[in-house]
Write a protein that holds these residues in place. Structure first.
Motif, mmCIF file in Angstrom:
data_model
loop_
_atom_site.group_PDB
_atom_site.id
_atom_site.type_symbol
_atom_site.label_atom_id
_atom_site.label_comp_id
_atom_site.label_asym_id
_atom_site.label_seq_id
_atom_site.Cartn_x
_atom_site.Cartn_y
_atom_site.Cartn_z
ATOM 1 N N GLY A 31 0.884 -1.218 -0.113
ATOM 2 C CA GLY A 31 -0.133 0.047 -0.164
ATOM 3 C C GLY A 31 0.948 1.259 -0.059
ATOM 4 N N LYS A 32 0.513 2.383 -0.412
ATOM 5 C CA LYS A 32 1.300 3.630 -0.652
ATOM 6 C C LYS A 32 1.271 4.428 0.818
ATOM 7 C CE LYS A 32 1.620 7.519 -3.479
ATOM 8 N NZ LYS A 32 3.316 7.373 -3.689
ATOM 9 N N ASN A 33 2.319 4.557 1.027
ATOM 10 C CA ASN A 33 2.544 5.606 2.312
ATOM 11 C C ASN A 33 2.304 7.200 1.774
ATOM 12 O OD1 ASN A 33 3.453 7.572 4.156
ATOM 13 N ND2 ASN A 33 5.072 6.054 5.100
ATOM 14 N N LEU A 34 1.123 7.713 1.907
ATOM 15 C CA LEU A 34 0.823 9.038 1.289
ATOM 16 C C LEU A 34 1.918 10.083 1.995
ATOM 17 C CD1 LEU A 34 -3.000 9.033 1.451
ATOM 18 C CD2 LEU A 34 -1.620 8.352 -0.570
ATOM 19 N N TYR A 35 2.640 9.759 3.181
ATOM 20 C CA TYR A 35 3.441 11.119 3.419
ATOM 21 C C TYR A 35 4.869 10.815 3.218
ATOM 22 C CZ TYR A 35 -0.990 11.451 6.086
ATOM 23 O OH TYR A 35 -2.297 11.788 6.389
ATOM 24 N N GLY A 36 5.205 9.705 2.662
ATOM 25 C CA GLY A 36 6.657 9.254 2.352
ATOM 26 C C GLY A 36 7.780 9.206 3.568
ATOM 27 N N ASN A 37 7.070 9.077 4.426
ATOM 28 C CA ASN A 37 7.755 9.005 5.694
ATOM 29 C C ASN A 37 8.252 7.822 6.452
ATOM 30 O OD1 ASN A 37 5.345 8.372 6.552
ATOM 31 N ND2 ASN A 37 5.007 9.502 8.372
ATOM 32 N N HIS A 38 8.291 6.605 5.355
ATOM 33 C CA HIS A 38 8.733 5.375 5.823
ATOM 34 C C HIS A 38 10.004 5.313 6.335
ATOM 35 C CE1 HIS A 38 10.475 4.885 1.993
ATOM 36 N NE2 HIS A 38 9.879 5.430 1.453
ATOM 37 N N TRP A 39 10.455 4.337 7.022
ATOM 38 C CA TRP A 39 11.842 4.201 7.461
ATOM 39 C C TRP A 39 12.885 3.686 6.650
ATOM 40 C CZ3 TRP A 39 11.927 2.233 13.283
ATOM 41 C CH2 TRP A 39 11.156 3.169 14.178
ATOM 42 N N ASN A 40 12.481 2.927 5.572
ATOM 43 C CA ASN A 40 13.512 2.322 4.363
ATOM 44 C C ASN A 40 13.745 3.351 3.662
ATOM 45 O OD1 ASN A 40 14.513 0.271 3.364
ATOM 46 N ND2 ASN A 40 12.896 -0.063 1.892
ATOM 47 N N GLN A 41 14.420 4.394 4.070
ATOM 48 C CA GLN A 41 15.280 5.366 3.142
ATOM 49 C C GLN A 41 16.454 6.065 4.215
ATOM 50 O OE1 GLN A 41 12.648 9.135 2.698
ATOM 51 N NE2 GLN A 41 11.257 8.145 3.872
ATOM 52 N N TYR A 42 16.925 6.848 3.361
ATOM 53 C CA TYR A 42 18.364 7.466 4.287
ATOM 54 C C TYR A 42 17.555 8.672 5.115
ATOM 55 C CZ TYR A 42 22.393 10.317 5.194
ATOM 56 O OH TYR A 42 23.504 11.034 5.677
ATOM 57 N N LYS A 43 18.047 8.565 6.633
ATOM 58 C CA LYS A 43 17.718 9.230 7.687
ATOM 59 C C LYS A 43 16.195 9.842 7.660
ATOM 60 C CE LYS A 43 22.115 10.950 9.073
ATOM 61 N NZ LYS A 43 23.088 12.130 9.116
ATOM 62 N N PRO A 44 15.350 8.934 7.708
ATOM 63 C CA PRO A 44 13.599 9.498 7.756
ATOM 64 C C PRO A 44 13.313 10.312 8.867
ATOM 65 C CG PRO A 44 13.899 7.078 8.551
ATOM 66 C CD PRO A 44 15.439 7.488 8.127
ATOM 67 N N GLY A 46 15.346 12.892 9.301
ATOM 68 C CA GLY A 46 16.579 13.232 10.073
ATOM 69 C C GLY A 46 16.794 12.371 10.922
ATOM 70 N N ARG A 47 16.396 11.105 11.222
ATOM 71 C CA ARG A 47 16.867 10.385 12.339
ATOM 72 C C ARG A 47 17.756 9.230 11.642
ATOM 73 N NH1 ARG A 47 11.490 7.666 14.785
ATOM 74 N NH2 ARG A 47 13.025 6.827 16.068
ATOM 75 N N ASN A 48 18.557 8.527 12.478
ATOM 76 C CA ASN A 48 19.429 7.456 12.322
ATOM 77 C C ASN A 48 18.904 6.347 12.657
ATOM 78 O OD1 ASN A 48 21.839 8.995 11.017
ATOM 79 N ND2 ASN A 48 22.302 9.584 12.907
ATOM 80 N N VAL A 49 17.832 5.769 11.827
ATOM 81 C CA VAL A 49 17.102 4.417 12.217
ATOM 82 C C VAL A 49 17.264 3.715 11.148
ATOM 83 C CG1 VAL A 49 15.798 5.281 14.278
ATOM 84 C CG2 VAL A 49 14.927 5.746 11.808
ATOM 85 N N CYS A 50 17.223 2.305 11.222
ATOM 86 C CA CYS A 50 17.193 1.448 10.151
ATOM 87 C C CYS A 50 17.266 0.087 10.749
ATOM 88 C CB CYS A 50 18.160 1.282 9.129
ATOM 89 S SG CYS A 50 17.496 0.402 7.618
ATOM 90 N N ALA A 51 16.186 -0.764 10.978
ATOM 91 C CA ALA A 51 16.125 -1.890 11.248
ATOM 92 C C ALA A 51 16.376 -2.967 10.334
ATOM 93 C CB ALA A 51 14.537 -2.506 12.012
ATOM 94 N N HIS A 52 16.535 -4.426 10.570
ATOM 95 C CA HIS A 52 16.850 -5.423 9.476
ATOM 96 C C HIS A 52 15.574 -5.674 8.984
ATOM 97 C CE1 HIS A 52 20.528 -5.535 11.576
ATOM 98 N NE2 HIS A 52 21.052 -5.847 10.600
ATOM 99 N N ALA A 53 14.314 -5.837 9.606
ATOM 100 C CA ALA A 53 13.098 -6.073 9.033
ATOM 101 C C ALA A 53 12.048 -5.559 9.936
ATOM 102 C CB ALA A 53 13.078 -7.620 9.159
ATOM 103 N N PHE A 54 10.830 -5.688 9.340
ATOM 104 C CA PHE A 54 9.548 -5.141 10.055
ATOM 105 C C PHE A 54 8.434 -6.262 9.744
ATOM 106 C CE2 PHE A 54 11.720 -1.212 9.494
ATOM 107 C CZ PHE A 54 11.320 -0.165 10.264
ATOM 108 N N ILE A 55 7.822 -6.520 11.035
ATOM 109 C CA ILE A 55 6.475 -7.512 11.004
ATOM 110 C C ILE A 55 5.239 -6.592 11.213
ATOM 111 C CG2 ILE A 55 5.448 -9.398 12.118
ATOM 112 C CD1 ILE A 55 7.979 -10.420 12.982
ATOM 113 N N GLY A 56 4.240 -6.777 10.189
ATOM 114 C CA GLY A 56 3.059 -6.033 10.364
ATOM 115 C C GLY A 56 2.115 -6.357 9.164
ATOM 116 N N LYS A 57 1.103 -5.433 9.215
ATOM 117 C CA LYS A 57 0.056 -5.835 8.140
ATOM 118 C C LYS A 57 0.419 -5.218 6.784
ATOM 119 C CE LYS A 57 -4.002 -5.507 11.451
ATOM 120 N NZ LYS A 57 -5.240 -5.261 11.543
#
Length: 217
Positions: A31-44, A46-57
């Motif tokens: 599904g589309k993230n309308l805000y473009g604020n997903h974590w799978n990008q460089y410094k979402p 401005g934060r330094n966050v990136c896990a190896h995987a996500f579990i969800g819907k």
């Protein structure tokens, strides 16, 4: 590999169980993230966050795991030295009160951990959550996942026990596959006339031996 010595179990801390909030771009299932604020990008944001995987819907409500880093790549999920030594995955939280969602992601997470344990020669004893990492002095001060698990009668001890059970099942299945049962063939006759062979085959099948067959040599 030092980066793969442990598994770290996190949850996102926000009431949004959909993977599209944290993983992008849309692959037709997320599904589309309308805000473009997903974590799978460089410094979402401005934060330094990136896990190896996500579990969800997924968009259709089914549960899935999405890998967002190579398992042997350093992640940014623990806020301390566990980033250097642990694989970290996040479970997308809902409002923490839906038992059906909890059961589904708990199962998905245990299966993911069992997979990683087998892949990297680990056991259930190598699995910790973020709050346990904090107590060990290797993660920042977060409460996940104990603020959620206890609401549904679970803990990291029950989680590790479930992963241990899955590992035993996998080991048992592997042993069975490598040691198949012996099969023995019994010949009930040899005929030079095909009609006679077919007559005997009919009698044997009528007696209940449904797997009987004629072999031509």
């Amino acid at each position: 590999m030092a980066l793969n010595s442990r598994n770290t179990h996190h949850s996102t801390g926000a009431n949004n169980p959909f993977l599209k909030r944290y993983v992008g771009p849309d692959d037709g299932l997320l599904g589309k993230n309308l805000y473009g604020n997903h974590w799978n990008q460089y410094k979402p944001n401005g934060r330094n966050v990136c896990a190896h995987a996500f579990i969800g819907k997924l968009a259709d409500g089914s549960i899935a795991t999405y890998q967002t880093l190579p398992w042997n790549h350093r992640g940014w999920h623990a806020g301390d030295s566990a980033n250097d030594t642990h694989i970290g995955f996040e479970i997308c939280e809902d409002n923490l009160s839906d038992p059906s969602y909890f059961v589904a992601v708990y199962k998905e997470a245990s299966e993911l951990c069992a997979f990683l344990c087998i892949a990297y020669g680990l056991t259930e004893k190598n699995i910790i959550c973020h709050s346990e990492g904090y107590k060990l002095g290797i993660a920042s001060n977060h409460s996940d996942v104990m603020h959620w698990f206890t609401k549904h009668g679970k803990s990291m001890d029950t989680f590790r026990a479930e992963v241990g059970r899955l590992l035993k099942v996998q080991a048992s299945d592997k042993t069975t596959a490598s040691n198949p049962k012996n099969l023995y063939t019994i010949q009930v006759g040899a005929y030079s006339v095909k009609a006679n062979a077919e007559a005997m085959l009919a009698k044997v099948k009528a007696a209940g031996f449904k797997d009987a067959f004629i072999k031509t040599e």
